[in-house]
Structure formats: C-alpha cells, structure tokens
Design an enzyme around this catalytic site. Structure first.
Site, PDB file in Angstrom:
ATOM      1  CD  GLU A  18      68.973  38.939   0.739  1.00 44.19           C
ATOM      2  OE1 GLU A  18      67.758  38.748   0.860  1.00 44.19           O
ATOM      3  OE2 GLU A  18      69.727  39.285   1.657  1.00 44.19           O
ATOM      4  CE  LYS A  38      62.175  37.027   5.073  1.00 40.98           C
ATOM      5  NZ  LYS A  38      61.950  37.961   6.208  1.00 40.98           N
ATOM      6  CG  ASP A  44      61.896  35.344  16.477  1.00 44.02           C
ATOM      7  OD1 ASP A  44      62.465  34.676  15.597  1.00 44.02           O
ATOM      8  OD2 ASP A  44      61.021  36.195  16.233  1.00 44.02           O
ATOM      9  CB  SER A  96      67.756  34.793  11.984  1.00 43.54           C
ATOM     10  OG  SER A  96      67.923  34.562  10.601  1.00 43.54           O
ATOM     11  CE  LYS A 107      67.666  41.231   7.338  1.00 39.43           C
ATOM     12  NZ  LYS A 107      66.637  40.243   7.001  1.00 39.43           N
TER      13      LYS A 107
END
Length: 559
Positions: free
Chosen positions: A35, A99, A158, A160, A179
C-alpha cells in the site's frame, strides 16, 4: 493464459502495471502488493522511503516482485519506479498526497496532472490497494495493520471500508492484525458476518498490531505459508470472492509501552473532537511523541516481519498454481536416442507438471544435484593485498550448484523441473529454496532433504589481481541429497545428475531413471569427481549424454 489475459485487461484499463510486474505476472512469478498510505502518511520522511526500500529488498531476496499500489495524477498504478516511490514518500509532508479508500478511486481518476507539473498522489488504503491489486491480478498484499470497527462503533457505526473490501475482493491480506486503536472483538464479528476467512500466523490469539496479544481468540490458525495458500486456492475454486486476512503477531518488545500510549491518545482525540479518517494519523503521531519513537520502531519492525511472511505466502500460492496447470513451453534437448550425437540431433520437449491431491509432484525433467551458496571475496584493486590482516574489497554472494543452476534456467524457461537436493536448516537454505520456487522450479517433501547444520557453501578469496588466494568448500549438506525412486520417475523423460551428489545417489538415480525409461544427462562439475564416478560402470553405462569440459573429458576417459 488466464494470468496474461488479466494482465492485459488491467493494462488496457486505467491500471498502469509496471513492466517488471507485468512480466512477473505473465510468467507466473509471485508478486506482492504494497500500500502507499504507509509511505505517504504512515511515517515521516526519510524513514518512510527507507522502509519501502527495505521491504522491497526483503521481497526480492525471496524471489518475489514488489508492486506498490498508488494513484499518480489520476492514473491507477501497480508498481512504481524508484524515483516515483521517493516522490510519493515526500508527497505526504508536502500536502500532495490524498488518503484514498476504495470509494475515492473513481474521484481520483479526475485528479490529473497540474499545469505546474507538481505530481499529485492518491495514497491507497488497505481497501483501495486490494481493489487495484486484484485488478492487476495480484493475489497477495502486505501491509502494516488493517482497519476495523472503531471503539464505540456500535453507536457511531464507524466501520472501516477495509472490512467491506475483504468481503468482496479475493486478495490475501497479510497484516499485524487490526490496528490497535480499534475494537478487535467487534471487528472479528463483522468479518465473520461477511464470511471472510481469518487466521493468526502461528498463534491461537488474534494480534493487536503493536502487541501480539489482544485477549481475543483467533478464528483459526495458520502454521505455515502452504496452509494459507491452499486455503486461498480452495476458496477461489469454490467461487468465493472474499479475501483472506492473515494476522501476524508483532513480537517487538516496545508493544506494552505503545499500548499504554494508545489509550491515552484515544482520550485526547475524543477531547479534541477529532473524528473519522483523521483519527488514525492523529493517534499515530501522538503515540510516537509519547513513546519517544518506540511506536515508529515497532511499526517498522512489524511491516518488515509481515513482508517476510507475505513473500512466503505469495511463493506458496505461485507454486500451487504452477503445479496445478499444464504449462507447455518448448526447449531444445537431444532426442531420446542413445545413438544420436549432441551436434546433430534435437527434439522439442514440452514440459508439463502436475500436483496431485496427495502432494505427489511429477515432471518430465528431473534434476538431481547440489545447492550451494557461493561467496566471492575480492581484495580492492587499488591496494596491494596484505596476507594475514583485513583488506578493503568487495564481497559477492550468489546461489550456485550445477544442479540448482540448471533447474533455475529450466524453471525460468517455463519447463517446471522437479529438483532433488539437500539444504541446511538455515536462512541460506530457505532463501535458495524460496528463490527456486519463485523461478518455477518444483519441489516436494521427497525431493528436498533438510540437513542438520548449514547449507553447502563455497568461499573464494581473490587478491587485487583477481587471482585465487584460497578457497573453502563446505559441502557436507550435499551428502544428504535424496534419490528419486523408479515410481517417482514414472512420468519423467529426462534426468540430469550433477556430481555434487554422493556416488551412491548418482548411481541409484541413473539406474532408476533408466528403469523408468528416462534418458540420463551427466554434468561432471570437476576433474576429480568426473574421474571417480566414471570408474564405476554401474553409473556410466546408464548415461545417455554428458557435458564435460576438456579436462573432465580426459579424466572420464582415463587418458
């Protein structure tokens, strides 16, 4: 040919594949996607470019081609040139990198080059990287950590996009788990709901990025790269379009200190009203400040560790895919006619291989011989070499061994030879084997013996005039080279034997080859070995063709 069609399709669309990456995909060599967010936003310059180079080196050392995924001036990229990678590394601090998640990809396509020639980047997240990697036919992706359900996500919703992408894009994602700022338990529950296969690498507990321990049991466990590859291939054969998450524990000792700092940073972010996509960069910066750089060092360590695991997985997937497809490629070899000479006879060998359900590997070409690590130390030509002390110079390291060399060439030609050899239980042997597999060479549990101690090696010392001062040959590992059985050679037409193998193995291999109906090729490798083995009629009478130099030929003839 499916790989080539996919590559051409990707090139024909808006994904620009680096030529080196396209060539690797076309030939079936393993490629690992990387990435670009971690380069542009994950850490400061120059640590980011240094890490990118180290990760590329780790992959290449194992025979894997790296492909950094990014968006450059509105063009989707799979693979970057070195100067482009450095430009990307500087772009984050210069506010030239956005991003970019999967939802942003269509929007980034309109972000074309500016009139002032300043390069604009879309730094891809896990989700966007997966999507573009799949478009380029890359099946393995290495990252630091993946996104998930944020703490309090049951209220804020929320979650991802990484989790959504894992459910719909068939790419293996190798990370240090989700994470550590996220809710690990709820993240795994969402992945379960989406039907995403998840496993921890050589652990029963799911890791939490900086720490190998999250307190949450992993859904499954992967003990080696081949088990990951087989699970992935099985899913694809079942028509599953989901990806796969391989969570690699980070055993860097700074983990406990970093975890404490993360909890403090989360409270600070909440108090400051920081939300959404701005949370992760804030947390990483704050934690780095609180831990005196421990988080950055730990982050670097885990990414490099993930790269090693990802390379092994990519190699394993490539090996299975190569073994399961019939690959037809022409190479000129003498016909199976003992009366024909090397100069005036030739035939076309079409080599195919198969990997059956019981892991039996066969090939129409089998190589039996040594795998050697060659180390050449040459004194500097600018200064006279002084014996008995250290001298400036250069040291060169490469893979060697005649049998290994021939197997690599045939593998690169697409002929998928099966290689019988022995390597030590060390990093050198592991590297040789990984690079051979990456070149298309087949191996099996029966064909490779893992000897106790180090792999075979040869060290040569050259003076300032490039004359040999002395050399050391440690060839003990070659004494364990296994012998292919008659049954193992039942579908083999050509067997090449080098004299690095013990005499017993050479004789038995030649006898078994003839019994199986295969022609035997002999590479003497040295005068003493050529003389010794050719004094044994049990060996030489079974040899169809030999490739000695002049001195070796005289030795074989007892002249």
């Amino acid at each position: 040919m499916s790989s080539l069609r996919n590559v051409l399709s990707a090139v024909g669309s808006k994904v620009k594949v680096l030529p080196e990456v396209a060539r690797a995909l076309k030939s079936g060599r393993p490629v690992v996607a990387l990435e670009s967010t971690i380069v542009a936003h994950g850490m400061p310059f120059p640590q980011n470019i240094e890490l990118a180079k180290e990760v590329s080196h780790i992959l290449r050392e194992r025979g894997v081609i790296p492909a950094t995924i990014a968006v450059k001036d509105g063009i989707f990229r799979a693979g970057l040139e070195p100067d482009e990678l450095e430009n990307l590394a500087k772009a984050g601090e210069e506010n030239r990198a956005i991003k970019c998640s999967s939802r942003d990809l269509p929007l980034m396509a309109t972000n074309t080059a500016r009139s002032d020639e300043t390069v604009q980047w879309g730094a891809t997240t896990v989700a966007a990287t997966m999507r573009l990697a799949h478009a380029a036919n890359i099946n393995t992706f290495v990252t630091g950590g993946t996104g998930g359900v944020h703490r309090g996500g049951e209220l804020s919703l929320d979650v991802s996009t990484d989790l959504i992408e894992l459910s719909r894009t068939p790419v293996i994602v190798v990370s240090a788990g989700v994470k550590s700022i996220l809710d690990v338990k709820r993240t795994l529950e969402v992945l379960e709901t989406f039907g995403v296969p998840v496993g921890a690498w050589q652990s029963d507990e799911f890791p939490a990025f900086f720490s190998p321990e999250s307190g949450v049991k992993a859904p499954s466990r992967f003990n080696d790269a081949m088990s990951v590859a087989r699970a992935y291939i099985s899913g694809r054969e079942l028509g599953m379009d989901s990806g796969m998450l391989v969570a690699v524990p980070n055993h860097d000792p700074a983990g406990e200190n970093v975890e404490k700092a993360i909890k403090e940073a989360l409270h600070e972010a909440e108090a400051a009203g920081i939300e959404g996509r701005d949370v992760t960069p804030f947390i990483l910066r704050t934690v780095n400040e609180k831990t005196g750089g421990d988080s950055l060092r730990s982050n670097i360590a885990l990414v490099k560790n993930n790269a090693k695991v990802g390379a092994d997985i990519a190699l394993a997937v490539s090996n299975i895919q190569c073994n399961s497809e019939a690959i037809i490629q022409s190479i000129k070899l003498p016909a199976n006619n003992t009366d024909a000479s090397l100069s005036d006879s030739e035939s076309t060998l079409t080599t195919s291989s198969k990997h059956s359900n019981n892991d039996e590997v066969t090939s129409r070409v089998v190589c039996v011989g040594g795998s050697v690590i060659d180390i050449i130390a040459k004194s500097s030509a600018d200064e006279k070499m002084i014996i008995g002390t250290s001298n400036p110079g250069k040291v060169f390291k490469s893979d060697g061994g005649v049998g290994r060399n021939v197997a690599e060439v045939l593998g690169r030609l697409g002929d998928k030879p099966l290689f019988y050899t022995s390597i030590g239980k060390d990093d050198g042997g592991e590297g040789i084997l990984s690079r051979l597999i990456g070149c298309g060479v087949l191996t099996s549990d029966e064909s490779v013996f893992f000897a106790d101690g180090v792999s075979a090696s040869y060290v040569a010392l050259l003076d300032d005039a490039s004359d040999l001062v002395g050399g050391i040959a440690d060839m003990d590992a070659n004494q364990q080279i296994p012998t292919p059985s008659v049954e193992a050679l039942s579908e083999t037409e050509y067997v090449l034997i080098d004299s690095n193998a013990p005499s017993r193995v050479m004789i038995e291999s030649a006898v078994n080859a003839v019994k199986a109906g295969a022609s035997v090729f002999f590479e003497p490798t040295s005068v003493p070995k050529a003389k010794q083995i050719c004094e044994n009629d049990s060996f030489i009478k079974n040899v169809s063709y030999a490739f000695p130099n002049e001195d070796e030929l005289f030795a074989m003839s007892n002249i």
